[in-house]
Every structure is written in C-alpha cells, then in structure tokens.
Design an enzyme around this catalytic site. Structure first.
Site, PDB file in Angstrom:
ATOM      1  N   ASP A 176      34.979  72.216  42.838  1.00  0.00           N
ATOM      2  CA  ASP A 176      33.925  71.393  42.227  1.00  0.00           C
ATOM      3  C   ASP A 176      32.561  72.045  42.343  1.00  0.00           C
ATOM      4  O   ASP A 176      31.585  71.492  41.862  1.00  0.00           O
ATOM      5  CB  ASP A 176      33.883  70.012  42.892  1.00  0.00           C
ATOM      6  CG  ASP A 176      33.336  70.076  44.315  1.00  0.00           C
ATOM      7  OD1 ASP A 176      33.845  70.898  45.115  1.00  0.00           O
ATOM      8  OD2 ASP A 176      32.403  69.313  44.633  1.00  0.00           O
ATOM      9  N   ASP A 181      36.839  68.703  49.713  1.00  0.00           N
ATOM     10  CA  ASP A 181      35.834  67.663  49.485  1.00  0.00           C
ATOM     11  C   ASP A 181      35.278  67.769  48.069  1.00  0.00           C
ATOM     12  O   ASP A 181      34.767  68.812  47.667  1.00  0.00           O
ATOM     13  CB  ASP A 181      34.709  67.789  50.510  1.00  0.00           C
ATOM     14  CG  ASP A 181      33.925  66.495  50.666  1.00  0.00           C
ATOM     15  OD1 ASP A 181      34.314  65.486  50.064  1.00  0.00           O
ATOM     16  OD2 ASP A 181      32.916  66.505  51.385  1.00  0.00           O
ATOM     17  N   ASP A 202      40.152  73.431  46.670  1.00  0.00           N
ATOM     18  CA  ASP A 202      39.072  72.986  47.535  1.00  0.00           C
ATOM     19  C   ASP A 202      39.353  71.533  47.909  1.00  0.00           C
ATOM     20  O   ASP A 202      40.126  70.843  47.233  1.00  0.00           O
ATOM     21  CB  ASP A 202      37.733  73.109  46.803  1.00  0.00           C
ATOM     22  CG  ASP A 202      36.555  72.738  47.672  1.00  0.00           C
ATOM     23  OD1 ASP A 202      36.466  73.244  48.799  1.00  0.00           O
ATOM     24  OD2 ASP A 202      35.730  71.914  47.231  1.00  0.00           O
TER      25      ASP A 202
END
Length: 338
Positions: free
Chosen positions: A217, A21, A19
């Site tokens: 995240d 961001d 991922d």
C-alpha cells in the site's frame, strides 16, 4: 481475452509477497475482503509470505495475530526486516559472534536464529550493531550502540522508515531513531528493510519464489522495492496511498497493477490500451491536453483510476505530473478518493 492472458491476476504468479499493515490488516482488524482473498489464493496453490519492515515483533507473534483475524499463517510464512538484517550480519561474521541488539525481542530472536550472540553493551566487543524499532528503546541502549559503532562495529538498521502509522497518527519510525546512532557515531547504517534489496532477497530465499508478486500500500517502500528488484507489484488502496499520490508518482513508484483491495487478485487483469481518444480501461477514457488530465466515461472507479494513471504516466515520462494537472479528475474517482 488473449490466450496468453490469465483468467485472473493471481494466476500469473506463484508467490504473493504481502505487506501487512494497510494491506492485510489495519491495526487489530482485517482489511475488508483480505481473509477471503488470501484463502482463495492458497486454494489455487499460490504461496503466501507476509513481509514486514516491522522488526519489533517475532514471526510467531505476527502469525498469531493473523490467525486471530481469520488468516491462516505460521511463523514460517512471516518474513521480517529483523531476519533480513540478521542474515546480513551472519553472512559477514562467523557463528557465535557478539551482536549488539538495539531493539526488541523480534530483533534479538532473529539474531539468535542466525547463530549469532545478542549482547546489550559495547563492552562485549560486538562485531555489529543491529537496530530496529521498539517501544522500550532507551537512551542507554542507544548510547551503547553509538559507542560500539564508533569502535568499529558494523551498523545495520532493520529499516529506514522515518515514521510508522498508529491509531494516534504518525509516530517516529526506526529511520528516525537510527539517526541518533548515525549522528553520534558519524556512520550511516546499512538498511535491510524495504525498499532496499536485503528484505526482498530474504523473502525469495525463504519462499523459493520464481514468479513473485509484491503486494503493498506504500509507493516508497513496497512499490519502489519491487521496481528495484525487477518484479511485478500490486498497489492496493486500503492503506497509505491514495489516487493523487498514484497519479503523480515518479517511475520507480509506479506499480504494475492497481486494485481497490486484495479481492482484485481474483479478477481478470486490467486491460489498458491506447485508443484514438486516449488511454482506455473499462468504460473510461483518459487523456492529457494543455497540461490538464481529462477523464470521461462510466463504470467502475478503479478502472477510471487505471486509465487516468496510464495517461498521466505517459505524459510525465521519466518525471512526474503536477498535482494541479490531475486534481480535476479526482471527483470522478468517487469512493477511491480520500
């Protein structure tokens, strides 16, 4: 160390599906240790793929952003929900079919790259409507999308994220915007992005991964997506998810591995075991007693969190631990607690 255990976590995998961001960068800045950790993974022969639910930017623009942060990347290394959405349509309709794009250049480019013809009005008789977040999204374009879906066009949303993080706070995401067409047309979209399977499938097709590790995240997109795909996941604490979220996670949101940041890829896999006094990791022991999670010992905070998660998840089984039961250990987690 067991002879079957790799010396470092990353050695167990051939591809990292990352991922962006909150994992690799935060806005215009690289996450601490990310460039170095990713460079080292590449040197070890691990393939990197940058996988994003964001359908607004082209792979080339994302690769340029990464390169500017000191992370080597080309457009071929980037996999977007726009590409996953375009593949879904291309597999269902013949080349050259008109597709109404309710989104920006990232989505238009993906539709064109899969041999389809992007259009902007329902009068063109599109076979499908694909929608992705775009800061130029207008009421008029949403109306065209609703008209086309009501006329029978297949409705595909690049992702279902209800919000997206910005430096000003959480703003409406594509999941929120797609409700306009869904409500007006009375049709729910097929969703291509995480945690739904199409984006993971796109990533595997593009990379040829045999032993992928999904790194993220967010529990509800990255980790759930990995769970649904049946592959391992690594949760890093540099983005949205904090210790309280992790400790109270339901089964589908529990990662295989937890690390403070991407440097954890090059550390030995955590050794978590059940001892006579509770669940142990590093110098920490965690146990649940009388509806309360207790943590004792000393050492690295990340090992404390790993031990606490093992105890909490074991206690919860297929459910989830109540927040009040785990809050007493948050102080011991120190720098990991936000």
């Amino acid at each position: 160390m067991s002879p079957d255990m790799p010396a470092t976590l990353v050695e167990a995998y051939d591809t990292l599906l990352l991922d962006l961001d909150g994992v690799v960068y935060l806005g215009r800045h690289a996450v601490q240790n990310a460039p170095e950790a990713l460079a080292e993974a590449r040197e070890r022969g691990v393939r990197l793929a940058f996988v994003t639910n964001n359908a607004s930017r082209t792979p080339g623009a994302i690769a340029e952003h990464l390169t500017g942060l000191g992370i080597r990347a080309t457009s071929d290394d980037v996999v977007t929900s726009a590409q996953a959405a375009a593949r879904l349509v291309a597999e269902r309709f013949p080349a050259g079919s008109p597709v109404l794009v309710v989104g920006g250049m990232g989505l238009r480019g993906a539709v064109r790259a899969y041999g389809l013809r992007p259009v902007t009005t329902a009068l063109d008789g599109p076979v499908a409507v694909v929608q992705g977040i775009w800061d130029g999204l207008s009421y008029g374009l949403l109306c065209e999308g609703a008209l086309a879906v009501r006329a029978g066009a297949w409705f595909v949303a690049a992702n279902g994220d209800t919000t997206m993080p910005t430096n000003r706070g959480e703003l409406p995401g594509n999941g929120s915007m797609s409700r306009v067409i869904a409500t007006a047309a009375g049709v729910e979209p097929v969703v291509a992005g995480k945690p739904e399977p199409p984006l993971h499938r796109e990533s595997i097709i593009r990379t040829g991964a045999e032993r992928p590790l999904i790194v993220g995240d967010r529990l509800d997109t990255d980790i759930e997506g990995a769970t649904r795909a049946g592959v391992d996941s690594l949760l890093v604490l540099t983005g949205v998810t904090g210790p309280l979220d992790l400790l109270t996670a339901p089964p589908e949101h529990r990662p295989a591995h937890v690390a403070a940041d991407l440097s954890g890829l090059h550390e030995p896999p955590a050794r978590i075991r059940r001892g006579s006094g509770g669940w142990e990791c590093g110098g920490w022991t965690a146990r649940c007693e009388s509806g309360r999670l207790d943590l004792s010992g000393r050492g690295e905070p990340i090992d404390a969190l790993r031990a606490a998660c093992a105890a909490a998840w074991n206690q919860a089984g297929d459910g989830r631990v109540d927040e009040d039961a785990v809050k007493p250990v948050l102080t011991a987690l120190g720098s990991l607690t936000r």
